[in-house]
Design an enzyme around this catalytic site. Structure first.
Site, PDB file in Angstrom:
ATOM      1  N   SER A 232      -7.827 -19.064  18.056  1.00 14.18           N
ATOM      2  CA  SER A 232      -7.066 -18.223  17.028  1.00 14.18           C
ATOM      3  C   SER A 232      -6.478 -19.173  16.075  1.00 14.18           C
ATOM      4  O   SER A 232      -5.996 -18.696  15.143  1.00 14.18           O
ATOM      5  CB  SER A 232      -6.087 -17.137  17.442  1.00 14.18           C
ATOM      6  OG  SER A 232      -5.044 -18.039  18.062  1.00 14.18           O
TER       7      SER A 232
ATOM      8  N   ASN B 234       3.161 -15.389  25.780  1.00 12.84           N
ATOM      9  CA  ASN B 234       3.155 -14.069  25.398  1.00 12.84           C
ATOM     10  C   ASN B 234       4.432 -13.485  24.590  1.00 12.84           C
ATOM     11  O   ASN B 234       4.374 -12.794  23.909  1.00 12.84           O
ATOM     12  CB  ASN B 234       3.028 -13.203  26.736  1.00 12.84           C
ATOM     13  CG  ASN B 234       1.676 -13.578  27.493  1.00 12.84           C
ATOM     14  OD1 ASN B 234       0.918 -14.270  26.680  1.00 12.84           O
ATOM     15  ND2 ASN B 234       1.554 -13.042  28.624  1.00 12.84           N
TER      16      ASN B 234
ATOM     17  N   HIS C  38      -5.476  20.301  -9.916  1.00 13.75           N
ATOM     18  CA  HIS C  38      -6.780  20.249  -9.934  1.00 13.75           C
ATOM     19  C   HIS C  38      -7.704  19.404 -10.960  1.00 13.75           C
ATOM     20  O   HIS C  38      -8.510  20.068 -11.366  1.00 13.75           O
ATOM     21  CB  HIS C  38      -7.558  21.685  -9.776  1.00 13.75           C
ATOM     22  CG  HIS C  38      -6.721  22.501  -8.764  1.00 13.75           C
ATOM     23  ND1 HIS C  38      -7.172  22.453  -7.251  1.00 13.75           N
ATOM     24  CD2 HIS C  38      -5.501  23.174  -8.982  1.00 13.75           C
ATOM     25  CE1 HIS C  38      -6.161  23.261  -6.856  1.00 13.75           C
ATOM     26  NE2 HIS C  38      -5.225  23.814  -7.571  1.00 13.75           N
TER      27      HIS C  38
ATOM     28  N   SER D 129     -17.769  -6.739 -20.667  1.00 12.84           N
ATOM     29  CA  SER D 129     -19.180  -6.498 -19.925  1.00 12.84           C
ATOM     30  C   SER D 129     -20.080  -7.545 -20.243  1.00 12.84           C
ATOM     31  O   SER D 129     -20.096  -8.093 -21.633  1.00 12.84           O
ATOM     32  CB  SER D 129     -19.670  -5.471 -20.377  1.00 12.84           C
ATOM     33  OG  SER D 129     -21.024  -5.226 -20.250  1.00 12.84           O
TER      34      SER D 129
ATOM     35  N   LYS E 268     -17.321  -3.162 -24.393  1.00 15.89           N
ATOM     36  CA  LYS E 268     -16.745  -2.369 -23.501  1.00 15.89           C
ATOM     37  C   LYS E 268     -15.520  -3.173 -22.995  1.00 15.89           C
ATOM     38  O   LYS E 268     -15.275  -4.327 -23.156  1.00 15.89           O
ATOM     39  CB  LYS E 268     -17.647  -2.814 -22.111  1.00 15.89           C
ATOM     40  CG  LYS E 268     -18.761  -1.891 -21.869  1.00 15.89           C
ATOM     41  CD  LYS E 268     -18.260  -0.308 -21.947  1.00 15.89           C
ATOM     42  CE  LYS E 268     -17.385  -0.114 -20.683  1.00 15.89           C
ATOM     43  NZ  LYS E 268     -18.362  -0.041 -19.517  1.00 15.89           N
TER      44      LYS E 268
ATOM     45  N   ASN F 148     -12.925  -2.965 -19.622  1.00  9.44           N
ATOM     46  CA  ASN F 148     -12.630  -2.236 -18.234  1.00  9.44           C
ATOM     47  C   ASN F 148     -11.209  -2.703 -17.709  1.00  9.44           C
ATOM     48  O   ASN F 148     -11.005  -3.903 -17.822  1.00  9.44           O
ATOM     49  CB  ASN F 148     -13.683  -2.354 -17.491  1.00  9.44           C
ATOM     50  CG  ASN F 148     -15.050  -2.257 -18.201  1.00  9.44           C
ATOM     51  OD1 ASN F 148     -15.414  -1.191 -18.897  1.00  9.44           O
ATOM     52  ND2 ASN F 148     -16.189  -3.139 -17.802  1.00  9.44           N
TER      53      ASN F 148
ATOM     54  N   GLU G  35      -9.157  -0.719 -10.986  1.00  9.53           N
ATOM     55  CA  GLU G  35     -10.269  -0.125  -9.944  1.00  9.53           C
ATOM     56  C   GLU G  35      -9.888  -1.236  -8.625  1.00  9.53           C
ATOM     57  O   GLU G  35     -10.307  -0.569  -7.577  1.00  9.53           O
ATOM     58  CB  GLU G  35     -11.554  -0.723 -10.607  1.00  9.53           C
ATOM     59  CG  GLU G  35     -11.999   0.451 -11.722  1.00  9.53           C
ATOM     60  CD  GLU G  35     -13.131   0.242 -12.589  1.00  9.53           C
ATOM     61  OE1 GLU G  35     -14.084  -0.660 -12.289  1.00  9.53           O
ATOM     62  OE2 GLU G  35     -13.092   0.518 -13.653  1.00  9.53           O
TER      63      GLU G  35
ATOM     64  N   TYR H  32       0.633  -8.287  28.239  1.00 10.80           N
ATOM     65  CA  TYR H  32      -0.399  -8.970  27.335  1.00 10.80           C
ATOM     66  C   TYR H  32      -1.847  -8.919  27.596  1.00 10.80           C
ATOM     67  O   TYR H  32      -2.170  -9.015  29.057  1.00 10.80           O
ATOM     68  CB  TYR H  32       0.092 -10.589  26.982  1.00 10.80           C
ATOM     69  CG  TYR H  32      -0.925 -11.246  26.073  1.00 10.80           C
ATOM     70  CD1 TYR H  32      -0.323 -10.984  24.550  1.00 10.80           C
ATOM     71  CD2 TYR H  32      -2.082 -11.892  26.437  1.00 10.80           C
ATOM     72  CE1 TYR H  32      -1.378 -11.721  23.712  1.00 10.80           C
ATOM     73  CE2 TYR H  32      -2.544 -12.710  25.431  1.00 10.80           C
ATOM     74  CZ  TYR H  32      -2.611 -12.368  24.174  1.00 10.80           C
ATOM     75  OH  TYR H  32      -3.272 -12.975  23.149  1.00 10.80           O
TER      76      TYR H  32
ATOM     77  N   GLN I  99      -4.703 -10.614  20.341  1.00 11.73           N
ATOM     78  CA  GLN I  99      -4.748 -11.506  19.436  1.00 11.73           C
ATOM     79  C   GLN I  99      -5.351 -11.001  17.991  1.00 11.73           C
ATOM     80  O   GLN I  99      -5.358 -11.544  16.902  1.00 11.73           O
ATOM     81  CB  GLN I  99      -5.709 -12.599  20.127  1.00 11.73           C
ATOM     82  CG  GLN I  99      -5.853 -13.882  18.899  1.00 11.73           C
ATOM     83  CD  GLN I  99      -6.558 -15.063  19.691  1.00 11.73           C
ATOM     84  OE1 GLN I  99      -5.772 -15.771  20.451  1.00 11.73           O
ATOM     85  NE2 GLN I  99      -7.821 -15.181  19.812  1.00 11.73           N
TER      86      GLN I  99
ATOM     87  N   LYS J  60      -3.280  -9.999  14.302  1.00 15.07           N
ATOM     88  CA  LYS J  60      -2.686 -10.807  13.039  1.00 15.07           C
ATOM     89  C   LYS J  60      -3.481 -10.600  11.845  1.00 15.07           C
ATOM     90  O   LYS J  60      -2.916 -10.665  10.895  1.00 15.07           O
ATOM     91  CB  LYS J  60      -2.677 -12.278  13.648  1.00 15.07           C
ATOM     92  CG  LYS J  60      -1.326 -12.522  14.483  1.00 15.07           C
ATOM     93  CD  LYS J  60      -1.510 -13.918  15.238  1.00 15.07           C
ATOM     94  CE  LYS J  60      -1.099 -14.049  16.614  1.00 15.07           C
ATOM     95  NZ  LYS J  60      -1.650 -12.987  17.566  1.00 15.07           N
TER      96      LYS J  60
HETATM   97  N1  ARG Z   1      -3.083 -16.861  20.664  1.00 17.13           N
HETATM   98  C1  ARG Z   1      -2.770 -15.792  21.354  1.00 17.13           C
HETATM   99  C2  ARG Z   1      -2.406 -14.617  20.538  1.00 17.13           C
HETATM  100  O1  ARG Z   1      -2.453 -14.649  19.303  1.00 17.13           O
HETATM  101  C3  ARG Z   1      -1.342 -16.397  22.016  1.00 17.13           C
HETATM  102  C4  ARG Z   1      -0.797 -15.696  23.133  1.00 17.13           C
HETATM  103  C5  ARG Z   1      -1.961 -16.189  24.230  1.00 17.13           C
HETATM  104  N2  ARG Z   1      -1.501 -15.732  25.381  1.00 17.13           N
HETATM  105  C6  ARG Z   1      -2.185 -15.842  26.464  1.00 17.13           C
HETATM  106  N3  ARG Z   1      -1.756 -15.370  27.674  1.00 17.13           N
HETATM  107  N4  ARG Z   1      -3.554 -16.138  26.568  1.00 17.13           N
HETATM  108  O2  ARG Z   1      -2.176 -13.420  20.895  1.00 17.13           O
END
Ligand code: ARG
Length: 459
Positions: A24, A111, A157, A278, A284, A286, A291, A318, A323, A326
């Site tokens: 990640s 975690n 309306h 445009s 034009k 816009n 939008e 966990y 993951q 995010k």
């Molecule tokens: N990259 C992981 C996440 O964003 C971090 C936690 C990983 N924990 C584990 N037990 N593998 O969730």
């Protein structure tokens, strides 16, 4: 043995495609600052608990500062084995500080670490977005104040309904943002609970002072249950919900301004600096930013939905599914941070055209006032509504506005449709009759404007 943090029990390297899927670091490197900050506080907590010597703690803190310096100067280099930001920071810390780096993770798990980092990030994100929301609020207040009493048709309306004013319309888009700011503050509050010290799931075996840790990192309380602490992503959902609602409000404002800026309405002119042209049609102009405000709301709603679906049915503690929390949050933040200042600037530079709005007022806007006049003469409202309805239908048949019906025609329908009543059928009068809080009368609008100004000041 592999060189990974958890390589000890493995006899083979991870499949390269699995690594690509699992890693990640590409997106969570955004948490580097929070990760270093939380790690510094953890090192101190370990030292206070007597787990680290003060010399070891100082070495770790100095090492973390060097890692921070590499990030701030853009010289930090990720290594092939860096799975996520947590492993990357720890790996580099150990390279710089030596074997003491291996002591940092005592009593801690990724975690509780990731939940801590992410909460810190969300708290800051809520503050940053709240600032941008208040920028748009200020722009709407400015616009409302500049044309507070400028009369315009009000719509339900999308059909003309009753007269309102530009001030009333602009402030109708201001108040939702007050609630959005409250939602952001709420999400910030939800994020302000410290998970660190929960370990992988069962708590930490070392006597760290979690309350002191919370204070050091700016959290308001500590999580009461270690298993809940590493599972909980409600705070992310709260943040994404707040973001989705801001998106909804922006999209509604955008849609109305697009309509009002069309030739058919002509109530407003969007500034050239906030418009695009445009490639084919030379005439034009816009309002693309509007939008995009409308369009990007799709992803803001999607981000909330995608997190909720990830969370549904997960066993507690966990799971790697988490993951996936995010990217939606980063995207919501980036999207709103790009949109809000642009919409605020567009509103601030908008040319409002009171004459064009006044020119569109149709007599039908006064039908409710006519029914109200009959009520004043003692006619039950339901009966008055029916009589005005008949009047409107008769005028429609004759191809004229109901206000243009002759005295004789009116009297055929009801004796209550007198000349005296007719004299009161004026748009301006309609505004001024609505004098209660929230209405369109002058004093009510001025009071509302003051209340709006007080609300942005947090009063
Ligand atoms: N990259 C992981 C996440 O964003 C971090 C936690 C990983 N924990 C584990 N037990 N593998 O969730």
């Amino acid at each position: 043995m592999s060189n990974k943090l958890w390589g000890g029990r493995f006899s083979k390297d991870t499949n390269v495609l699995v690594r690509r899927l699992n890693d990640s670091v590409e997106f969570d490197q955004r948490l580097w600052s929070e990760d270093i900050r939380a790690s510094g506080a953890w090192a101190q907590a370990l030292a206070q608990a007597g787990v680290l010597t003060s010399a070891e703690c100082a070495q770790l803190e100095a090492g973390l500062e060097s890692v921070r310096a590499e990030f701030t100067t853009g010289t930090f280099e990720f290594a092939a084995g860096d799975e996520d930001i947590h492993t990357a920071v720890e790996r580099r810390l150990t390279e710089l500080a030596g074997s003491v780096g291996g002591k940092l993770h005592t009593g801690r798990s990724r975690n509780d670490q990731v939940a801590t980092d992410f909460r810190l990030w969300i708290m800051q994100a809520c503050e940053d977005l709240a600032r941008e929301v208040s920028g748009l609020q200020a722009a709407l207040i400015e616009s409302a104040a500049a044309h507070l009493h400028a009369i315009m048709p009000g719509y339900t309306h999308l059909q003309q309904a009753q007269p309102v004013t530009w001030g009333q319309w602009a402030l109708s888009h201001f108040w939702p943002l007050v609630r959005d700011a409250a939602r952001l503050a709420n999400a910030r509050g939800a994020a302000g609970v410290l998970p660190l010290g929960s370990g992988a799931l069962a708590g930490t075996a070392f006597p760290v002072d979690r309350d002191a840790l919370a204070r050091a990192l700016g959290f308001t309380s500590v999580s009461p249950n270690s298993m809940d602490a590493v599972s909980d992503r409600d705070f992310v959902a709260d943040f994404l919900y707040a973001g989705a609602m801001i998106g909804l409000h922006l999209s509604r404002l955008a849609e109305q301004l697009l309509l009002f800026s069309s030739a058919e309405f002509g109530y407003v002119v969007v500034d050239d600096a906030y418009s695009t042209g445009s490639s084919l049609m030379p005439q034009k102009k816009n309002a693309d930013p509007l939008e995009l405000a409308r369009g990007k709301t799709g992803r803001l709603l999607g981000n909330l939905h995608s997190l909720l679906v990830v969370l549904k049915g997960l066993p507690s503690t966990y799971d790697k599914d988490l993951q996936e929390d995010k990217e939606p949050a980063f995207d919501t933040f980036d999207t709103l941070l790009a949109l809000l200042p642009v919409v605020a600037g567009l509103v601030r530079s908008l040319e409002v055209r009171p004459q064009a709005m006044a020119a569109r007022l149709l007599p039908g806007l006064l039908a409710t006032d006519l029914a109200d006049e009959l009520v004043k003469q003692g006619v039950p409202f339901r009966a008055a509504h029916g009589l005005v309805g008949v009047l409107v239908q008769r005028a429609d048949r004759l191809g004229i506005a109901f206000t243009e019906l002759s005295f004789a025609e009116r009297q055929k329908i009801s004796v209550h449709f007198t000349d005296e009543v007719w004299a009161r059928l004026e748009f301006e009068h309609s505004l001024q009759r609505r004098a209660q809080t929230g209405g369109t009368a002058k004093a009510a609008l001025e009071a509302q404007l003051m209340a709006a100004r007080a609300a942005v000041r947090g009063e």
